[in-house]
Design an enzyme around this catalytic site. Structure first.
Site, PDB file in Angstrom:
ATOM      1  N   HIS A  10       0.838  -1.214   0.000  1.00 51.96           N
ATOM      2  CA  HIS A  10       0.000   0.000   0.000  1.00 51.96           C
ATOM      3  C   HIS A  10       0.873   1.265   0.000  1.00 51.96           C
ATOM      4  O   HIS A  10       0.553   2.243  -0.682  1.00 51.96           O
ATOM      5  CB  HIS A  10      -0.877   0.048   1.261  1.00 51.96           C
ATOM      6  CG  HIS A  10      -1.918  -1.016   1.359  1.00 51.96           C
ATOM      7  ND1 HIS A  10      -2.052  -1.834   2.465  1.00 51.96           N
ATOM      8  CD2 HIS A  10      -2.900  -1.390   0.490  1.00 51.96           C
ATOM      9  CE1 HIS A  10      -3.076  -2.655   2.281  1.00 51.96           C
ATOM     10  NE2 HIS A  10      -3.599  -2.418   1.089  1.00 51.96           N
ATOM     11  N   LYS A  42     -18.113  -4.276  11.333  1.00 52.45           N
ATOM     12  CA  LYS A  42     -17.218  -4.346  12.495  1.00 52.45           C
ATOM     13  C   LYS A  42     -16.376  -5.621  12.529  1.00 52.45           C
ATOM     14  O   LYS A  42     -16.121  -6.182  13.573  1.00 52.45           O
ATOM     15  CB  LYS A  42     -18.016  -4.210  13.803  1.00 52.45           C
ATOM     16  CG  LYS A  42     -18.827  -2.936  13.916  1.00 52.45           C
ATOM     17  CD  LYS A  42     -18.968  -2.518  15.363  1.00 52.45           C
ATOM     18  CE  LYS A  42     -19.913  -1.355  15.565  1.00 52.45           C
ATOM     19  NZ  LYS A  42     -19.782  -0.229  14.695  1.00 52.45           N
ATOM     20  N   SER A  70      -3.076  -7.567   3.255  1.00 56.54           N
ATOM     21  CA  SER A  70      -3.336  -7.363   4.687  1.00 56.54           C
ATOM     22  C   SER A  70      -3.780  -8.671   5.331  1.00 56.54           C
ATOM     23  O   SER A  70      -3.393  -8.989   6.457  1.00 56.54           O
ATOM     24  CB  SER A  70      -4.427  -6.309   4.880  1.00 56.54           C
ATOM     25  OG  SER A  70      -4.021  -5.081   4.342  1.00 56.54           O
TER      26      SER A  70
END
Ligand code: PNS
Length: 158
Positions: free
Chosen positions: A18, A42, A129
């Site tokens: 990134h 969430k 990620s």
């Protein structure tokens, strides 16, 4: 005319891949807003504040990059920021299908906004990620693929 671009993502956490894309975007556009998605379900590993802080720390050396967060439709956020461009990174052909679909969907919603793809450095082509989170979870080392602030944050959770 100054061109502002938005580089959106989950950044959960931000990786060197990134950082590479953000730096290259900043070399092209007048201002780049790296904007962290506020995941409404969430299910993110890091809070939006933590993700923003890690991004801010690891990109503080680039003066025309700002860090922000957003929720709702990306194109609405891009318009609100008076930006004309969405930046997305491409690692492999496998990214392309999803990214192409998203770019077309966003174009359908807001034809005036351009999606701009930046190809990663091959050394980051395998970095994501989710793999960082998984490798770290199982005790592997991720030191070489994340900024030091992310590595420290991960280590502090052990
Ligand atoms: O880092 P990611 O998870 O690949 O980023 C995906 C992101 C945040 C760019 C995408 O999920 C998004 O734009 N979400 C906001 C909601 C939206 O506008 N969806 C329509 C896109 S087709």
């Amino acid at each position: 005319m100054k061109v502002r671009a938005v580089y959106p993502g989950s950044f959960d956490p931000i990786t060197n891949g990134h950082i590479y894309i953000a730096e290259r975007a900043a070399a092209i556009f007048d201002e780049v807003i790296v904007s962290v998605l506020i995941n409404e379900r969430k299910n993110a590993s890091f809070s939006v504040e933590e993700r923003c802080e890690m991004a801010r720390e690891s990109l503080k050396h680039v003066s025309n990059i700002k860090i922000d967060s957003f929720n709702g439709l990306l194109v609405d956020y891009v318009k609100q920021k008076e930006a004309g461009v969405i930046i997305r990174g491409l690692r492999a052909m496998s990214d392309f299908e999803y990214e192409f679909q998203m770019a077309l969907m966003n174009r359908q919603l807001a034809p005036e906004i351009e999606t701009f793809f930046i190809v990663t450095d091959p050394k980051y082509s395998y970095v994501s990620s989710s793999s960082v989170r998984e490798i770290f979870h199982f005790g592997g080392t991720v030191r070489d693929v994340v900024p030091s602030v992310v590595f420290e944050k991960l280590t502090s959770r052990r």
